[in-house]
Scaffold this motif. Sequence first.
Motif, PDB file in Angstrom:
ATOM      1  N   THR A  68       0.833  -1.197   0.000  1.00 53.41           N
ATOM      2  CA  THR A  68       0.000   0.000   0.000  1.00 53.41           C
ATOM      3  C   THR A  68       0.871   1.250   0.000  1.00 53.41           C
ATOM      4  O   THR A  68       1.996   1.248   0.505  1.00 53.41           O
ATOM      5  N   GLY A  70       0.386   5.856  -0.144  1.00 55.74           N
ATOM      6  CA  GLY A  70      -0.518   6.993  -0.179  1.00 55.74           C
ATOM      7  C   GLY A  70      -0.675   7.649   1.169  1.00 55.74           C
ATOM      8  O   GLY A  70       0.192   7.550   2.035  1.00 55.74           O
ATOM      9  N   PHE A  73      -4.525   7.176   5.384  1.00 49.68           N
ATOM     10  CA  PHE A  73      -5.529   6.122   5.366  1.00 49.68           C
ATOM     11  C   PHE A  73      -4.932   4.805   4.875  1.00 49.68           C
ATOM     12  O   PHE A  73      -5.417   3.725   5.223  1.00 49.68           O
ATOM     13  N   ALA A  74      -3.847   4.878   4.095  1.00 50.26           N
ATOM     14  CA  ALA A  74      -3.145   3.663   3.668  1.00 50.26           C
ATOM     15  C   ALA A  74      -2.575   2.919   4.859  1.00 50.26           C
ATOM     16  O   ALA A  74      -2.482   1.682   4.870  1.00 50.26           O
ATOM     17  N   ILE A  77      -5.134   0.694   6.332  1.00 52.02           N
ATOM     18  CA  ILE A  77      -5.264  -0.538   5.560  1.00 52.02           C
ATOM     19  C   ILE A  77      -4.188  -1.532   5.981  1.00 52.02           C
ATOM     20  O   ILE A  77      -4.459  -2.721   6.191  1.00 52.02           O
ATOM     21  N   THR A 173      -3.792   4.929  -2.205  1.00 52.94           N
ATOM     22  CA  THR A 173      -4.772   5.832  -1.614  1.00 52.94           C
ATOM     23  C   THR A 173      -4.448   7.263  -2.019  1.00 52.94           C
ATOM     24  O   THR A 173      -3.404   7.804  -1.640  1.00 52.94           O
ATOM     25  N   GLY A 175      -4.717  11.210  -1.825  1.00 55.23           N
ATOM     26  CA  GLY A 175      -4.947  12.047  -0.662  1.00 55.23           C
ATOM     27  C   GLY A 175      -5.373  13.467  -0.951  1.00 55.23           C
ATOM     28  O   GLY A 175      -6.492  13.873  -0.648  1.00 55.23           O
ATOM     29  N   THR A 238      -8.054   3.813  -3.958  1.00 51.85           N
ATOM     30  CA  THR A 238      -9.014   4.360  -3.004  1.00 51.85           C
ATOM     31  C   THR A 238      -8.761   5.863  -2.895  1.00 51.85           C
ATOM     32  O   THR A 238      -7.724   6.364  -3.314  1.00 51.85           O
ATOM     33  N   SER A 240      -8.705   8.807   0.051  1.00 56.37           N
ATOM     34  CA  SER A 240      -8.750   9.008   1.498  1.00 56.37           C
ATOM     35  C   SER A 240      -9.895   9.933   1.879  1.00 56.37           C
ATOM     36  O   SER A 240     -10.044  11.016   1.302  1.00 56.37           O
ATOM     37  N   TYR A 280     -11.546   0.257  -8.431  1.00 58.02           N
ATOM     38  CA  TYR A 280     -11.783   1.293  -7.420  1.00 58.02           C
ATOM     39  C   TYR A 280     -12.522   0.676  -6.248  1.00 58.02           C
ATOM     40  O   TYR A 280     -13.524  -0.015  -6.424  1.00 58.02           O
ATOM     41  N   SER A 283     -13.882   3.115  -0.235  1.00 51.39           N
ATOM     42  CA  SER A 283     -13.711   3.443   1.187  1.00 51.39           C
ATOM     43  C   SER A 283     -14.132   4.878   1.475  1.00 51.39           C
ATOM     44  O   SER A 283     -14.662   5.182   2.551  1.00 51.39           O
ATOM     45  N   TYR A 284     -13.904   5.770   0.510  1.00 51.41           N
ATOM     46  CA  TYR A 284     -14.298   7.178   0.679  1.00 51.41           C
ATOM     47  C   TYR A 284     -15.804   7.290   0.900  1.00 51.41           C
ATOM     48  O   TYR A 284     -16.266   7.978   1.822  1.00 51.41           O
TER      49      TYR A 284
END
Length: 321
Positions: A68, A70, A73-74, A77, A173, A175, A238, A240, A280, A283-284
């Motif tokens: 992961t 980003g 929020f990464a 994960i 992710t 941002g 994703t 964030s 995609y 999560s957002y």
Amino acid sequence: MRQISARHAVRNLRSIGEFAQWSFRDENSDSEGFESTRGDMAAGRVFREFTPNITPKFTLGTDAAVFTSGSCFAREIEFALHSLGKTVLSWSPEEKLLGPDTFNRYNTFSVINDFRLADAGSYDEDLIWETPLGWIDYSSNGVYPSREELVAARKSSIEIHKRISQADVFVLTLGLVETWYDIKADTYLNFTPSEVLSSNLSRFECRVTDYDENVLAAKYLIKFLRDKFNPNLKVIITVSPVPLLVSFTGQDIVQANTFSKATLRAVAQKIEEEDELVDYFPSYEIVTMSDPNKAWLPDYRHVRRETVSRIMQTFIEHYLK
């Protein structure tokens, strides 16, 4: 433009039924425009414990190796997948030299920088600044007590990023679109060079990157990873949900943040539509369309652990099976 034939459009509508409709008007609808909902229609699902209807392009298997990158929020994960016993190549609690925040990347351009360094196997020490807080490389993240410790951390990060060659999937992710640029070093930074900005105003500029720039950057990153490290790499994008902390645009930060997230959500859609090995994951939407008092901590900036757990369970159910 995305063109959908009439036949295909009707098929799309029928295939997911009420998931394709927000609400409907009936005899119970009032004169002020209030509409009704039923079953799986959105009006009955949003601002509760919301989970979208998800149809993955691909699955990865229970033993898939994940890398992961980003925004912060990464890290959520990574924590969640590691705690569930999944193979996480990018960061895990076993890392001794580097904490999780070291890998926070707030724009796609700084993610690209990491993998370019990994490909080159070297590090430009001209990016290092001595500040009142300690030693900082603004293209990375973190503050270190000595130059030597910062260099060691960056070199360790380079080695970790080489592990992308072993990954089955890259989770990116997105941002922010508001970035800082080092004109002298000719590189995007990861965060605001606050400690050295006032005495180096001619060296830096704030860049609010647009849709086209971010699409090109995301496409470049994915192609770079496949060309240099892993030709069969799958990608899950994703966005964030975590908002901007501060904006330099002169706009109300709520407006600036809305522009940032809307741009990146559109970017994710574009990339996903054009590449069969890119998907995609919403999560957002899971966060922003759930009950805000249950999704967010009181600052409405950090996501509650329970919501993160629900997101990751959803991710695992759809992809890691």
